[in-house]
Design a protein around this motif. Structure first.
Motif, PDB file in Angstrom:
ATOM      1  N   PRO A 168      -0.988  -6.876   8.308  1.00  0.00           N
ATOM      2  CA  PRO A 168      -0.497  -6.265   7.066  1.00  0.00           C
ATOM      3  C   PRO A 168      -1.440  -5.168   6.565  1.00  0.00           C
ATOM      4  O   PRO A 168      -2.658  -5.352   6.519  1.00  0.00           O
ATOM      5  N   LYS A 169      -0.843  -4.039   6.210  1.00  0.00           N
ATOM      6  CA  LYS A 169      -1.630  -2.908   5.683  1.00  0.00           C
ATOM      7  C   LYS A 169      -0.685  -1.940   4.991  1.00  0.00           C
ATOM      8  O   LYS A 169       0.525  -1.980   5.211  1.00  0.00           O
ATOM      9  N   GLY A 170      -1.261  -1.051   4.167  1.00  0.00           N
ATOM     10  CA  GLY A 170      -0.429  -0.053   3.503  1.00  0.00           C
ATOM     11  C   GLY A 170      -1.247   0.998   2.799  1.00  0.00           C
ATOM     12  O   GLY A 170      -2.479   0.943   2.759  1.00  0.00           O
ATOM     13  N   THR A 171      -0.546   1.951   2.232  1.00  0.00           N
ATOM     14  CA  THR A 171      -1.144   3.153   1.659  1.00  0.00           C
ATOM     15  C   THR A 171      -1.788   2.906   0.298  1.00  0.00           C
ATOM     16  O   THR A 171      -1.230   2.212  -0.549  1.00  0.00           O
ATOM     17  N   VAL A 172      -2.943   3.535   0.114  1.00  0.00           N
ATOM     18  CA  VAL A 172      -3.666   3.481  -1.160  1.00  0.00           C
ATOM     19  C   VAL A 172      -2.881   4.301  -2.192  1.00  0.00           C
ATOM     20  O   VAL A 172      -2.500   5.441  -1.932  1.00  0.00           O
ATOM     21  N   GLU A 173      -2.649   3.696  -3.345  1.00  0.00           N
ATOM     22  CA  GLU A 173      -1.968   4.401  -4.431  1.00  0.00           C
ATOM     23  C   GLU A 173      -2.998   5.050  -5.360  1.00  0.00           C
ATOM     24  O   GLU A 173      -4.150   4.627  -5.404  1.00  0.00           O
ATOM     25  N   ALA A 174      -2.576   6.060  -6.104  1.00  0.00           N
ATOM     26  CA  ALA A 174      -3.469   6.801  -7.001  1.00  0.00           C
ATOM     27  C   ALA A 174      -4.189   5.845  -7.958  1.00  0.00           C
ATOM     28  O   ALA A 174      -3.551   4.975  -8.561  1.00  0.00           O
ATOM     29  N   GLY A 175      -5.499   5.994  -8.061  1.00  0.00           N
ATOM     30  CA  GLY A 175      -6.298   5.195  -8.976  1.00  0.00           C
ATOM     31  C   GLY A 175      -6.611   3.790  -8.501  1.00  0.00           C
ATOM     32  O   GLY A 175      -7.217   3.005  -9.224  1.00  0.00           O
ATOM     33  N   GLU A 176      -6.222   3.477  -7.299  1.00  0.00           N
ATOM     34  CA  GLU A 176      -6.402   2.128  -6.770  1.00  0.00           C
ATOM     35  C   GLU A 176      -7.663   2.050  -5.912  1.00  0.00           C
ATOM     36  O   GLU A 176      -7.952   2.957  -5.139  1.00  0.00           O
ATOM     37  N   GLU A 177      -8.413   0.956  -6.055  1.00  0.00           N
ATOM     38  CA  GLU A 177      -9.566   0.721  -5.183  1.00  0.00           C
ATOM     39  C   GLU A 177      -9.075   0.130  -3.872  1.00  0.00           C
ATOM     40  O   GLU A 177      -8.028  -0.508  -3.825  1.00  0.00           O
ATOM     41  N   PHE A 178      -9.855   0.337  -2.799  1.00  0.00           N
ATOM     42  CA  PHE A 178      -9.446  -0.140  -1.477  1.00  0.00           C
ATOM     43  C   PHE A 178      -9.157  -1.639  -1.457  1.00  0.00           C
ATOM     44  O   PHE A 178      -8.183  -2.078  -0.861  1.00  0.00           O
ATOM     45  N   LYS A 179     -10.000  -2.420  -2.132  1.00  0.00           N
ATOM     46  CA  LYS A 179      -9.791  -3.876  -2.172  1.00  0.00           C
ATOM     47  C   LYS A 179      -8.449  -4.214  -2.815  1.00  0.00           C
ATOM     48  O   LYS A 179      -7.725  -5.096  -2.354  1.00  0.00           O
ATOM     49  N   GLU A 180      -8.135  -3.505  -3.900  1.00  0.00           N
ATOM     50  CA  GLU A 180      -6.868  -3.740  -4.608  1.00  0.00           C
ATOM     51  C   GLU A 180      -5.679  -3.411  -3.700  1.00  0.00           C
ATOM     52  O   GLU A 180      -4.700  -4.152  -3.660  1.00  0.00           O
ATOM     53  N   THR A 181      -5.800  -2.291  -2.973  1.00  0.00           N
ATOM     54  CA  THR A 181      -4.723  -1.901  -2.053  1.00  0.00           C
ATOM     55  C   THR A 181      -4.514  -2.968  -0.998  1.00  0.00           C
ATOM     56  O   THR A 181      -3.377  -3.373  -0.717  1.00  0.00           O
ATOM     57  N   ALA A 182      -5.605  -3.428  -0.394  1.00  0.00           N
ATOM     58  CA  ALA A 182      -5.511  -4.423   0.679  1.00  0.00           C
ATOM     59  C   ALA A 182      -4.817  -5.693   0.174  1.00  0.00           C
ATOM     60  O   ALA A 182      -3.895  -6.199   0.820  1.00  0.00           O
TER      61      ALA A 182
END
Length: 150
Positions: A34-48
């Motif tokens: 599972p993986k996906g694109t980082v959204e504006a203002g999001e930290e990498f951990k939050e995206t993951a």
């Protein structure tokens, strides 16, 4: 050339690894992490964490950053250079539900050797190797299952 950044997780529950099976109009088929694109203002951990939840329904927790993979692919308009940041994650149940809107038709937890051979992409197999060896070290040190790691 376009640059893109994604984040994802190697999610482990009781020694097994969470995988997703994607089938996009029978053109793109295969098992992936599972993986996906980082959204504006999001930290990498939050995206993951968000992407794991959206794509699999799993509430995971981050144990450790395990590295990044890079690859490129062609679209009809451009070449995309993609960088994916990966985290070792822990789940507390075998439950998973593939996100149909993203063409995931199956999901589940697999033993390491099964997961390794099922994964479609070499770079994801390399990340799995690294993450799983970290998991084994946590287990040997009796740290897997504790709530804070970093």
């Amino acid at each position: 050339m376009t640059k893109a950044t994604s984040c994802g997780g190697v999610v482990i529950f009781r020694g097994k690894i969470l995988l997703l099976y994607k089938n996009y109009r029978n053109k793109y088929e295969g098992w992936v992490l599972p993986k996906g694109t980082v959204e504006a203002g999001e930290e990498f951990k939050e995206t993951a964490l968000r992407e794991v939840k959206e794509e699999t329904g799993v509430d995971a927790s981050i144990v450790k950053y395990v590295g990044k993979s890079q690859y490129s692919f062609n679209t009809s308009q451009d070449v995309v250079m993609k960088e994916v940041h990966w985290y070792l994650m822990m789940s507390d149940s075998y439950f998973s539900k593939p996100q149909r809107e993203e063409y995931f038709v199956d999901s589940g937890y697999y033993k390491y050797h099964e997961a390794y051979h099922l994964l479609k992409f070499t770079n994801e197999r390399q990340i799995l190797e690294k993450a799983y060896s970290e998991y084994i070290e946590f287990k040997k040190s009796n740290l897997w299952g504790r709530k804070k790691y970093y």
